[in-house]
Design an enzyme around this catalytic site. Structure first.
Site, short mmCIF file in Angstrom:
data_model
loop_
_atom_site.label_atom_id
_atom_site.label_comp_id
_atom_site.label_asym_id
_atom_site.label_seq_id
_atom_site.Cartn_x
_atom_site.Cartn_y
_atom_site.Cartn_z
N HIS A 139 -1.96 -8.16 -5.76
CA HIS A 139 -1.87 -6.59 -6.66
C HIS A 139 -2.54 -6.89 -7.88
CE1 HIS A 139 2.01 -8.11 -6.42
NE2 HIS A 139 2.31 -8.01 -7.41
C1 T46 Z 1 4.31 -9.75 -8.58
C2 T46 Z 1 4.94 -10.97 -7.42
C3 T46 Z 1 4.61 -12.26 -8.58
C4 T46 Z 1 11.93 -4.34 -5.09
O1 T46 Z 1 12.09 -3.25 -4.14
N1 T46 Z 1 11.86 -4.33 -6.48
C5 T46 Z 1 11.47 -5.58 -7.24
O2 T46 Z 1 11.87 -5.40 -8.13
C6 T46 Z 1 10.33 -5.95 -6.28
C7 T46 Z 1 9.47 -7.34 -7.17
C8 T46 Z 1 10.24 -5.83 -4.62
N2 T46 Z 1 11.11 -5.02 -4.50
C9 T46 Z 1 10.36 -5.08 -2.88
C10 T46 Z 1 9.15 -4.01 -2.10
C11 T46 Z 1 8.91 -4.98 -1.23
O3 T46 Z 1 9.46 -3.92 -0.20
O4 T46 Z 1 10.94 -6.06 -2.57
C12 T46 Z 1 10.16 -6.45 -1.17
C13 T46 Z 1 8.59 -7.58 -1.53
O5 T46 Z 1 7.67 -7.36 -2.32
P1 T46 Z 1 6.68 -7.73 -3.02
O6 T46 Z 1 5.51 -8.19 -1.43
O7 T46 Z 1 5.78 -6.92 -3.97
O8 T46 Z 1 6.05 -9.42 -3.25
P2 T46 Z 1 5.53 -10.38 -3.75
O9 T46 Z 1 5.76 -12.09 -3.64
O10 T46 Z 1 4.12 -9.81 -3.13
O11 T46 Z 1 5.20 -9.42 -5.97
C14 T46 Z 1 6.09 -9.61 -6.61
C15 T46 Z 1 6.07 -8.91 -7.43
O12 T46 Z 1 6.26 -7.30 -6.84
C16 T46 Z 1 5.13 -8.65 -8.45
O13 T46 Z 1 5.16 -7.58 -8.93
O14 T46 Z 1 3.67 -10.21 -9.25
O15 T46 Z 1 6.23 -10.84 -7.21
#
Ligand code: T46
Length: 135
Positions: free
Chosen positions: A51
């Site tokens: 993303h």
């Molecule tokens: C990024 C990379 C390095 C939340 O509820 N609050 C939060 O602050 C975050 C970061 C995530 N979430 C929830 C949203 C999803 O349901 O946690 C779950 C996993 O998040 P995501 O799929 O976005 O995780 P990554 O590792 O793909 O991405 C994250 C960050 O979202 C993103 O900003 O740059 O780590």
């Protein structure tokens, strides 16, 4: 070579007891820190991210272990290895990021300029490419 991430070197304040690294908002971190999260116990072979963000800026550091950050601004791509708790990268707005090849012990610390807001995410690569090229 592309330069999609700014690098920050932190001073290691180590002594005979062990190591200590300081990150201060509005100082060594180039924004006011509104949120901190960390990623750990990532399953082997799993990749994360895929993303970009409209407004969010982040500082990202592997405080333990290793992973690869694949960055893309729509024109250039760059791979940055995160494997040093004294070295972070600043990821600006509108950079597509993917995290690959996590070591088993990897802990990724993320300092964020904004509170969590799902509407700030661009999770579709074609949409990202259209937005970043102004189409
Ligand atoms: C990024 C990379 C390095 C939340 O509820 N609050 C939060 O602050 C975050 C970061 C995530 N979430 C929830 C949203 C999803 O349901 O946690 C779950 C996993 O998040 P995501 O799929 O976005 O995780 P990554 O590792 O793909 O991405 C994250 C960050 O979202 C993103 O900003 O740059 O780590």
């Amino acid at each position: 070579m592309a330069n999609l991430a700014r690098h920050i070197d932190f001073k290691e304040l180590g002594d005979a007891r062990g190591n200590l690294v300081v990150m201060e908002g509005d100082d060594s971190i180039p924004f006011h820190i509104k949120r901190i999260y960390y990623i750990y116990n990532t399953e082997q072979g799993v990749a994360r991210g895929f993303h970009a963000h409209h407004h969010l800026k982040q500082v990202i550091v592997a405080v333990r272990g290793r992973c690869e950050m694949h960055l893309d601004n729509g024109k250039e791509k760059e791979i940055v290895v995160l494997d040093d708790p004294c070295k972070a990268i600043v990821i600006d707005t509108m950079i597509w990021r993917e995290l690959h090849h996590f070591s088993e012990d990897c802990i990724i610390l993320c300092l964020a300029s904004e509170h969590y807001d799902e509407s700030d995410y661009i999770r579709d690569y074609d949409t990202f490419m259209k937005e970043v090229s102004g189409k």
